[in-house]
Design an enzyme around this catalytic site. Sequence first.
Site, PDB file in Angstrom:
ATOM      1  CG  HIS A   1      -5.521  -2.875   0.686  1.00 25.40           C
ATOM      2  ND1 HIS A   1      -4.910  -2.394  -0.455  1.00 25.40           N
ATOM      3  CD2 HIS A   1      -4.927  -2.223   1.729  1.00 25.40           C
ATOM      4  CE1 HIS A   1      -3.990  -1.494  -0.126  1.00 25.40           C
ATOM      5  NE2 HIS A   1      -3.979  -1.374   1.189  1.00 25.40           N
TER       6      HIS A   1
ATOM      7  CB  SER B   1      -0.944  -0.040   1.208  1.00 27.06           C
ATOM      8  OG  SER B   1      -2.021   0.857   1.051  1.00 27.06           O
TER       9      SER B   1
END
Length: 300
Positions: A255, A103
């Site tokens: 994610h 991320s």
Amino acid sequence: MQGNDFARTVNVNGAHVYYEYHKHPSASETFVLLHGFLSSSFSFRRLTPLLKEQYNVISIDLPPFGSSGKSNRFIYSYENLANTVISLLDHLNVKNIHLTGHSMGGQIALNVMKKEPSLVDKGVLLCSSGYLKKMNWPVLMASRIPFFHLYVKLWLTRSGIRKNLENVVHNRELIDDEMMFGYLKPFLEDDIFKALTRMIRDREGDLSIAELKKIETPCLLVWGEHDRVVPLTTGERLTKDLPQSRLVVLKETGHLVPEEKPDEVLQHIQQFVNSEAGEYVKNEQHHYKKGLSQTLLTET
């Protein structure tokens, strides 16, 4: 921590930086792990034990997260965080790394590759952020209001740790008390919210397309097909803009890929680092099939 493993905090680039170092008795390759926003080395808790079976592993808590310093005077731009990573690795005399970022950590990893290309042999971007602009001016102005950090704290408190975790994982059955406390622990003191307020002001926009196209480091991109935080379209764009890159899409994954699919992530990483750059990463010839957790290595 066992055997050759140790954890320390050192002062580099004006910040107290916490890191965990797992030294393999015979490995010559080193993975450096950079976590995402509002996270810490804890997010690699399921991937690190797999990596350290074969490699040296350094997991860094990026300031102001985890156990690293939370000064409201440190400059929390991605460029300066990249400088901090570079300074720490210089302090440890570590070179020729496989830089792995999740991320936000992926964007910082890209900044490192841009600034010190000779430091990184290969890059692994796990649902990396990309193409984000600098925070808009009303938020920047609001961040200068006294006690704004309390608004940041209130916002995070209202959203709740469980709700935030449900947004980053596809399989919600993974969420248990250990996981919730691990992600909550760094936010039990107010200093983190003061530092986050500074980070709102300091964070510049992500690297531009022109800057991405100049990065020659071979990169493996690993994405969850159900990523609701950094959508798969970002991975597709990055694969086009990074000259030497390949995208892998993991089925039934969100994610937080290091938590959800550590074994599959390890498998793809091993294929990547054990191959020649031109063998696994093909410029403008990446192939993937959405919904399949595999990379098609044959060229058409």
